[in-house]
Motif scaffolding. Structure first.
Motif: not given
Length: 439
Positions: A187-188, A183, A139, A153, A146, A149-150
């Motif tokens: 992520i937020r 996570t 991440i 995840t 992102p 990364a998302l």
């Protein structure tokens, strides 16, 4: 439905601004190479702790394959660090990063969860730690992207959470839930940081745009919309440096409109401005070559071109002829001429400014060859030196001692002198007698 379409467009990087895509890729070039050593080291550590507890193909060959792919990807990213990239290539690389990252995530999590079936509590705990550390590292390394990364995840956490909830162990269920919650928070945070990154990129892009506009305005004549004096002399300095470095030659021409002042005074300044705009348009039409032309101020224009004397003289004569054609402005027709002074860098060299030489040739052309091009030559150099010597001598002259009176008789028709004319004569101690029409 609209929200789903928006999310799909965001995940596939549709509509990403060019400057944002390039900025994302530049940041990824710094961070992604760190991701693959992290994956490799963690995979080797897990394989080592499960060695002899799981089949060799799970502790040797699969880790070897995963580490090999990771090393190849790391080398590929390191090879792109210094190379420039276009917008389309940046978008292609971003999408490929998301796809490759997702594929590697599937491979790593499938291997790890299958490996978790072997060994005791310590080995299973090591696998859980491996999953948690790996997903967090991924991440953070993929923060500039992102979407990737998302995707990573989701691929890692979803089967991990399902696996740890399904084995019926409260501790591992808690571990799975804890990993999922952590996570989600990370992520937020990443998305918030990405939003700030987007704002920063947009602000920089806007600042660059404003800087370009300010630079353009600073180097453009507001009346004629062609380069101005500032731009001309900046380019001239660069041309001189280039010519000195590689021994090339270039020409500078200074063009002055003849009879413009009388037109401006008679027709008014507004009409004079329209005439200057029309003259600039004609210059743009004729000057279809590499080089630069500009308005220096008033009715004076100038150009510089990398060319020999014949090509430069031909261009200068063509410009003068074009500017000399009658102008129809509104219901009025006017005619003005144009005279050009031309200087070659190879002739002027270090002895004087090439612009001053062209301007001096223009000054002489106004007197001797109005409406044509006057080329700066050696005799002009000698005349400039003589005039500068006279100017210097005048500034330090003791006129009371150096001036004398000569009497010239005035003779009538009968041959007899009826008066005398008193004439001043100056004899400089440094340059000798100087004619009165000169000093």
């Amino acid at each position: 439905m609209l929200q789903i379409k928006t999310f799909v467009n965001w995940m596939t990087l549709r509509g990403v601004p060019a400057e944002l895509a390039v900025a994302q890729f530049r940041e990824l070039r710094k961070q992604v190479p760190l991701l693959y050593p992290l994956l490799s080291v963690n995979a080797v550590a897990v394989a080592y702790t499960h060695f002899r507890l799981a089949p060799d193909w799970m502790t040797i060959w699969i880790p070897l394959m995963l580490v090999g792919v990771s090393v190849i990807r790391m080398i590929a990213w390191l090879g792109q660090r210094a190379s420039p990239i276009s917008t389309n290539e940046a978008l292609h690389q971003l999408r490929r990063t998301t796809i490759v990252g997702s594929a590697l995530a599937i491979a790593y999590i499938s291997w790890a969860l299958n490996l978790s079936q072997y060994g005791g509590d310590h080995e299973q705990a090591h696998v859980a730690i491996f999953i948690a550390i790996t997903v967090i590292g991924c991440i953070f390394c993929l923060m500039p992207l992102p979407q990737a990364a998302l995707a990573v995840t989701g691929i890692v956490i979803t089967p991990s959470l399902y696996y740890y909830l399904s084995i019926g162990d409260t501790v591992y269920a808690a571990i799975g839930i804890n990993m999922a919650l952590v996570t989600i928070v990370i992520i937020r945070v990443v998305i918030i940081g990405y939003s700030a990154f987007v704002r920063l990129v947009r602000a920089r892009s806007e600042l660059d745009r404003l800087n370009r506009e300010v630079t353009l305005l600073a180097n453009t004549d507001p009346l004629t919309a062609i380069p101005n004096r500032r731009r001309f002399f900046a380019e001239l300095a660069r041309s001189i440096d280039t010519a000195k470095h590689d021994g090339s030659d270039f020409a500078v021409g200074v063009i002055d409109l003849d009879r413009f002042k009388s037109v401006n005074d008679t027709m008014g300044h507004l009409f004079g401005d329209k005439l200057l705009q029309a003259a600039a348009e004609r210059l743009q039409t004729v000057f279809q070559t590499d080089g630069l032309f500009a308005r220096l101020g008033g009715d004076e224009f100038a150009f510089q071109i990398s060319a020999g004397v014949e090509e430069a003289t031909t261009l200068a004569n063509k410009l003068c002829a074009e500017l000399s054609r009658p102008y129809l402005l509104g219901d009025k027709t006017v005619s003005v001429g144009a005279t050009c002074g031309l200087a070659m860098f190879s002739v002027v060299g270090e002895s004087a400014s090439i612009y001053d030489a062209a301007d001096y040739a223009l000054y002489n052309g106004k007197s001797d060859r109005r409406g044509f091009t006057t080329l700066y030559a050696a005799e002009h150099e000698e005349r400039i030196r003589a005039e500068r010597a006279i100017e210097s001598a005048l500034q330090s002259a003791d006129l009371e001692n150096e001036m004398c009176i000569h009497f010239q008789p005035l003779v009538g028709q009968d041959g007899h002198a009826f008066a005398v004319e008193a004439l001043a004569r100056w004899t400089s101690p440094t340059i000798g007698p100087v004619r009165p029409d000169i000093f």
